[in-house]
Design a protein around this motif. Sequence first.
Motif, PDB file in Angstrom:
ATOM      1  N   SER A 246       0.859  -1.181   0.000  1.00 30.25           N
ATOM      2  CA  SER A 246       0.000   0.000   0.000  1.00 30.25           C
ATOM      3  C   SER A 246       0.895   1.230   0.000  1.00 30.25           C
ATOM      4  O   SER A 246       2.122   1.136   0.082  1.00 30.25           O
ATOM      5  CB  SER A 246      -0.935   0.008   1.216  1.00 30.25           C
ATOM      6  OG  SER A 246      -0.192   0.159   2.415  1.00 30.25           O
TER       7      SER A 246
ATOM      8  N   PRO B  56      -0.056   3.274   5.916  1.00 32.98           N
ATOM      9  CA  PRO B  56      -0.691   2.327   6.844  1.00 32.98           C
ATOM     10  C   PRO B  56      -2.207   2.330   6.807  1.00 32.98           C
ATOM     11  O   PRO B  56      -2.838   1.350   7.166  1.00 32.98           O
ATOM     12  CB  PRO B  56      -0.156   2.769   8.212  1.00 32.98           C
ATOM     13  CG  PRO B  56       0.293   4.183   8.028  1.00 32.98           C
ATOM     14  CD  PRO B  56       0.759   4.282   6.618  1.00 32.98           C
ATOM     15  N   ARG B  57      -2.825   3.421   6.391  1.00 31.56           N
ATOM     16  CA  ARG B  57      -4.291   3.487   6.360  1.00 31.56           C
ATOM     17  C   ARG B  57      -4.829   3.571   4.934  1.00 31.56           C
ATOM     18  O   ARG B  57      -5.981   3.939   4.729  1.00 31.56           O
ATOM     19  CB  ARG B  57      -4.778   4.693   7.171  1.00 31.56           C
ATOM     20  CG  ARG B  57      -4.427   4.615   8.654  1.00 31.56           C
ATOM     21  CD  ARG B  57      -4.942   5.840   9.403  1.00 31.56           C
ATOM     22  NE  ARG B  57      -4.614   5.765  10.827  1.00 31.56           N
ATOM     23  CZ  ARG B  57      -5.357   5.159  11.738  1.00 31.56           C
ATOM     24  NH1 ARG B  57      -6.498   4.589  11.369  1.00 31.56           N
ATOM     25  NH2 ARG B  57      -4.986   5.138  13.006  1.00 31.56           N
ATOM     26  N   ARG B  58      -3.983   3.249   3.971  1.00 32.39           N
ATOM     27  CA  ARG B  58      -4.382   3.323   2.560  1.00 32.39           C
ATOM     28  C   ARG B  58      -4.818   1.952   2.062  1.00 32.39           C
ATOM     29  O   ARG B  58      -4.469   0.918   2.620  1.00 32.39           O
ATOM     30  CB  ARG B  58      -3.202   3.839   1.722  1.00 32.39           C
ATOM     31  CG  ARG B  58      -2.651   5.192   2.170  1.00 32.39           C
ATOM     32  CD  ARG B  58      -3.563   6.308   1.734  1.00 32.39           C
ATOM     33  NE  ARG B  58      -3.621   6.439   0.296  1.00 32.39           N
ATOM     34  CZ  ARG B  58      -2.714   7.127  -0.426  1.00 32.39           C
ATOM     35  NH1 ARG B  58      -1.693   7.735   0.190  1.00 32.39           N
ATOM     36  NH2 ARG B  58      -2.851   7.214  -1.728  1.00 32.39           N
TER      37      ARG B  58
END
Length: 340
Positions: free
Chosen positions: A219, A222-224
């Motif tokens: 990714s 981390p939040r993608r």
Amino acid sequence: KRIAQEEPVNSSQEHVVVPEVILDPAGNTPLHVFRVSFAELPQLEEGTWKPPMKLTAQEERIVNKDGAVLLLGRSGTGKTVCVAMRMHRDQCRARRGKVQLKQAFVARSRALCKQVKRMVESGGNTMNQSGRRAVLDAATHEGEDGSEMAAALEEELVMIPPRFLTIGEFTSTLEHCVSNVRKQWPPHGRVQYHDFVNLPCWHKTHYSDGDCDSATTLSLGPRRASLPSLTLWTQIRSFIKGSAEAAWGNKEIGRPAGTPITKDEYLAYGDKHCFLSIEERETAYAMYEVYFKYMMDTHSLGPDNFRWDDCDRTLNLLGALLSGVGIPAGSIWPPFDRIY
């Protein structure tokens, strides 16, 4: 079919065919069948002579079909035999017509190139390396004056030996025949799958035990949204950079030949063409753009240190060929008449 002794054998009877494939019970693969005449039986005692393969009716049709042929099949179904026999058939036709034929067999595997070379030189089998080898070696013999032998001996044309090349060697051969293309690609800068997974532009997550590359999701943070590493690698190589659309270009939107497809083109693929959803494709293309920027930034390191992948090299060559400006006047083109 029985043929009377006084009846001549014509070209259509050159190969004897069997109507079905005989399976090898030990491996559940097609059993190799060889063609031996009664007069050739004593040669089997020598231990060095191997008869040519006996083709099935379907293989015979494939070998003798003119024009381009796309042959699909699982391993062990006879694809390699068909290619080798087709090359041998084309050589025989060229010899009878007294014309030179420049052939090239291209594969990823060096071992496969060697195997097909043995089969073609022996006239159809994988073991015998006599007879045809002598003819082909004579074609590359150089006389005392250093010039290649090009004249026929006693009305027999000396054929140009076929070349058996890996994809890298084939690409390099074409690059040296074409102008306006990069000809030097630093070996240490080549990005393969393992290198791709470990590039610093990715955020990596392992979804199983161990450090296997195929068990990794990539990714941009981390939040993608993320994709399996092998899926992303395949989308870039098979669609964005490695598709026929990338090679041919798109005149309607002004994208030249030999350039990656645009995001809109990628999203326009149907479900049968690309199995990813629209959301997953948007993620894949966003990650490709980051990958593209990372690769381009390495060009500032100099011509001997930049990063590149196989698609970059192929598109660079295709762009020059398809644009029509890459072939210099007076060059020997094409370098091959038939590619297998």
